[in-house]
Design a protein around this motif. Structure first.
Motif, mmCIF file in Angstrom:
data_model
loop_
_atom_site.group_PDB
_atom_site.id
_atom_site.type_symbol
_atom_site.label_atom_id
_atom_site.label_comp_id
_atom_site.label_asym_id
_atom_site.label_seq_id
_atom_site.Cartn_x
_atom_site.Cartn_y
_atom_site.Cartn_z
ATOM 1 N N ASP A 142 -8.405 -6.747 -6.497
ATOM 2 C CA ASP A 142 -7.226 -7.588 -6.688
ATOM 3 C C ASP A 142 -6.891 -8.416 -5.456
ATOM 4 N N PHE A 143 -7.206 -7.866 -4.273
ATOM 5 C CA PHE A 143 -6.807 -8.619 -3.089
ATOM 6 C C PHE A 143 -7.603 -9.913 -2.950
ATOM 7 N N MET B 126 -8.254 -11.914 -5.562
ATOM 8 C CA MET B 126 -7.425 -12.822 -6.368
ATOM 9 C C MET B 126 -6.196 -13.237 -5.559
ATOM 10 N N ALA B 127 -5.609 -12.273 -4.857
ATOM 11 C CA ALA B 127 -4.435 -12.580 -4.049
ATOM 12 C C ALA B 127 -4.792 -13.579 -2.951
ATOM 13 N N ARG C 272 -7.070 -15.828 -3.095
ATOM 14 C CA ARG C 272 -7.195 -17.149 -3.729
ATOM 15 C C ARG C 272 -5.809 -17.739 -3.980
ATOM 16 N N ALA C 273 -4.913 -16.878 -4.454
ATOM 17 C CA ALA C 273 -3.563 -17.346 -4.748
ATOM 18 C C ALA C 273 -2.874 -17.840 -3.478
ATOM 19 N N LYS C 274 -3.223 -17.233 -2.345
ATOM 20 C CA LYS C 274 -2.619 -17.638 -1.084
ATOM 21 C C LYS C 274 -3.071 -19.017 -0.664
ATOM 22 N N GLY C 275 -4.042 -19.577 -1.388
ATOM 23 C CA GLY C 275 -4.488 -20.929 -1.075
ATOM 24 C C GLY C 275 -5.472 -20.975 0.074
ATOM 25 N N LEU C 276 -6.124 -19.853 0.367
ATOM 26 C CA LEU C 276 -7.102 -19.849 1.448
ATOM 27 C C LEU C 276 -8.341 -20.626 1.003
ATOM 28 N N LYS D 51 -13.862 -13.691 5.195
ATOM 29 C CA LYS D 51 -12.848 -12.853 5.816
ATOM 30 C C LYS D 51 -12.375 -11.753 4.872
ATOM 31 N N HIS D 52 -12.334 -12.043 3.588
ATOM 32 C CA HIS D 52 -11.794 -11.038 2.687
ATOM 33 C C HIS D 52 -12.863 -10.255 1.929
ATOM 34 N N ARG E 96 -15.994 -9.046 4.549
ATOM 35 C CA ARG E 96 -15.510 -8.087 5.536
ATOM 36 C C ARG E 96 -15.406 -6.684 4.928
ATOM 37 N N ASN E 97 -15.018 -6.625 3.661
ATOM 38 C CA ASN E 97 -14.955 -5.322 2.996
ATOM 39 C C ASN E 97 -16.310 -4.898 2.478
#
Lengths: 383, 322
Positions: free
Chosen positions: A280-281, A283-284, A286-290, A298-299, A302-303
């Protein structure tokens, strides 16, 4: 964390002890009397033979020899090599290990970088033609018979194209009259690579909490300073041409090893990425506009890199496995070749020495893997 | 009447699956005024989340926008490219996710994740200033700022939810979409957070869209309520109005399927049947197979979404008496 590391070091010592005991008796249980191989030289008189036997301690019973071996091991003495007599095993390892480490570390890091970046892109842009090309190509290379592939690489790049030397790790004519020996240069190369990566890591760490422009500027400056430092160290040293000669010999074996190994990292990264992309993070993010690249690197990556890093560190610890074959094909006089020659010649102290080296490397590798994992994943804390 | 901030016009979105086309959102039109709070209610799979992620254009690859417009502050978002869309995301429209528990990245500190959003949209911001802002956001959502440098796994469920709300507020967006913002929490925490969200919304004047399957939760925080069924908006009215005078039989059914704490004790009535298969939606009114009032025309023709007075909209051939 410190307590954890100390406890793990204790465990490592015990594991190493058990491992060496097993290996010692296994070698002892081998058919044939290895002492005879060296002592049956007809030039030796009977007295000389007995004196040598006594000197090596070969006239003592097994348990006594074992205790003496373990005792001297504690003092950092691995005995005298039969084959390289009268050199000590430790000095042979000190000479050969840097060559192996430089070759395999470079190859492993390149395989990791290539495999990780390729896997990242494969997962991010799924279902395109190059996905099949990379996957099929990578897996083919991964499963190919290593000696054959090594010879093919030598045949094509060294014999036909004359791009790289056929084998060996230095050009003998160049090194005639060199002010330093090859080992000195090897260690310098390794040390500067280590210092440079450490400095780079510290720069990244120190600039993490700065605002965007300052962060970018300082990081760029940091990289330039490190590069300048490397140049300042190497250029006036007078051994740069020797170092370049070694690097030139390094290219072909590194290329071969990288091509063979990167697919493992690539597929592992790809699968790990695909799993993480469903989180889910993401999607989050993407929603943050990164931007797309930031989300990927980075997201997601990194994981996704956590299991890949573990596998990477383990693979470094076991370089000697492949080293035996690769170093033989490329006549690279490192630990793998030494171990193979020692085993063939029944040079038992050297074989033991090689295994002490491998065992220690593997166990420390596990410890480093655990610590890296704890650093990369805040959810993991050791107590 | 305040000007409208979001205007959805005849919006239709389908998912292309191996089994066929799923009509997830079908011809939905609605308008939200600045500062208003709108609730979207419906069963699982009725298209409310699909509508929400359509507004932010966070659609999965197999989603296809079949038609319609989503005007945000005058700009139609539908034709925008991913890059153009990024300027709207979080800066103008932010979202509190259904799985708030997992919408924080486990390997970064909570503060850094909030700062990341601000940095993306405000560019070169001073780090200590940004931290001060995060601390203020934490206070705003009822979190102690001393927790801001911890990692998400060190938070409780309620704290994570609050952190996610703080993150949604970070860029002072005009519209916040809260998709099941409290579903994963226990009732007490749920109630607290809803009340705080409502207070925040009133204080900051942000426009909100709440999405939930729980009409009771929605009623607590929304000025207006939209009821969705099988990808369609079937009824839309002021919260009070829809509770007391539901027009669509589905709305009435939803209402009687939830227990009321304050009201008289009554038997809970469930709606018979299951939501329709959107691969193959029923003809006419999509609710007709489950509707006790269904007549011939319901099977044949789709009812128009029309005004039943004072902005109470519904689409039904046999409206219930108000």
């Amino acid at each position: 964390m410190l307590r954890y590391v100390l406890r793990r070091l204790g465990q490592i010592v015990i594991t190493l002890f058990v491992f060496l005991t097993l290996v010692y008796f296994l070698l002892e249980a081998q058919p044939g009397d290895y002492a005879q191989t060296f002592l049956s030289n007809p030039k030796l008189t009977k007295e000389q033979r007995e004196a040598l036997k006594a000197q090596f301690g070969l006239d003592r019973p097994l348990w006594e020899r074992y205790l003496r071996y373990m005792g001297s091991l504690l003092k950092g003495n691995l005995g005298i090599s039969f084959e390289h007599y009268p050199r000590s095993v430790v000095s042979v390892i000190a000479e050969r290990a840097p060559r192996t480490i430089l070759l395999f570390l470079t190859a492993q890091i390149l395989s990791f970088l290539l495999g990780f970046s390729a896997g990242k892109v494969l997962a991010w842009r799924r279902g395109q033609a190059f996905e099949y090309v990379l996957t099929i190509g990578g897996v083919t290379l991964y499963t190919v018979f290593t000696p054959w592939f090594g010879l093919m690489m030598i045949w094509i790049f060294a014999y036909i194209l004359h791009l790289f030397p056929v084998g060996k790790f230095v050009t003998p004519t160049l090194w005639r009259g060199a002010p330093v020996d090859a080992n000195y240069v090897f260690i310098r190369i390794l040390l500067s690579a280590f210092v440079a990566s450490l400095a780079l890591f510290l720069v990244l760490l120190a600039t993490r909490r700065l605002n965007l422009a300052l962060r970018r500027g300082l990081r760029g400056a940091g990289v330039l300073i490190i590069l300048a430092g490397l140049l300042a160290y190497w250029l006036p040293s007078g051994i740069t041409r020797y170092a370049l000669d070694i690097l030139y010999h390094l290219i072909l074996p590194v290329m071969t090893l990288t091509l063979i190994n990167f697919a493992g990292m690539m597929l592992l990264t790809r699968n790990s990425m695909l799993e993480t992309m469903r989180e889910d993070f993401v999607m989050a993010a993407r929603a943050k506009g990164l931007p797309d690249g930031v989300i990927r690197d980075k997201h997601v990556a990194r994981n996704a890199m956590l299991p890949v890093i573990t596998s990477f560190i383990f693979s470094i610890a076991f370089v000697l496995d492949g080293g035996v074959i690769t170093e033989t094909v490329f006549s690279w006089p490192g630990m793998g070749l030494t171990l193979l020659e020692a085993a063939v010649a029944q040079d038992i102290p050297m074989v033991m020495g090689g295994l002490v080296f491998t065992g220690t490397l593997a166990l420390l590798g596990h410890l480093v893997a655990d610590m890296t994992y704890a650093y990369l994943d805040p959810r993991i804390r050791y107590t | 009447m305040a000007e409208s901030i979001l205007k959805i016009e005849n919006f239709t979105m389908h998912y292309m699956t191996k089994a066929g086309e799923v009509s997830a959102v079908d011809n939905v039109s609605l308008e939200i005024r600045k500062g208003e709070s709108l609730g979207l209610v419906g069963e699982s799979g009725c298209g409310k989340t699909s509508l929400a992620i359509s507004i932010m254009k966070l659609l999965p690859e197999n989603a296809v926008i079949k038609g319609g417009h989503i005007y945000f502050d005058g700009t139609d978002l539908v034709p925008l490219s991913e890059d153009e869309m990024r300027r709207f995301r979080w800066r103008r429209i932010s979202m509190i996710f259904q799985a708030a528990m997992n919408s924080l990245n486990p390997v970064y500190r909570v503060s850094d994740q909030i700062i990341e959003a601000m940095e993306t949209h405000f560019g070169n911001i001073d780090y200590s200033e940004a931290r001060e802002k995060v601390a203020n956001l934490f206070r705003l959502v009822g979190l102690d700022p001393k927790f801001m440098d911890q990692y998400p796994h060190e938070y409780s469920g309620g704290m994570r939810q609050r952190a996610v709300i703080a993150m949604a507020l970070a860029c002072e967006p005009d519209l916040i979409i809260a998709d099941e913002p409290t579903t994963a929490l226990d009732v007490i925490v749920q109630d607290n957070i809803l009340r705080e969200l409502k207070a925040l919304q009133e204080k900051l004047g942000t426009t909100m869209i709440y999405i939930s399957h729980d009409i009771a939760v929605i009623a607590e925080v929304s000025h207006r309520i939209g009821i969705m069924y099988a990808g369609k908006l079937v009824e839309l009215a002021d919260a009070e109005e829809i509770f007391h005078h539901p027009i669509h039989p589905y709305t009435a059914g939803l209402m009687s399927a939830f227990p009321s704490i304050i009201g008289p004790k009554r038997e809970l009535v469930t709606i018979p049947g299951e939501p329709p298969d959107l691969l193959n939606p029923p003809s006419g009114c999509r609710f007709h197979p489950r509707c006790q009032y269904a007549t011939e025309i319901c099977r044949e023709k789709e009812p128009e979404f029309k005004d039943y007075g004072s902005g109470h909209m519904a689409s039904c051939w046999n409206p219930l008496e108000g």
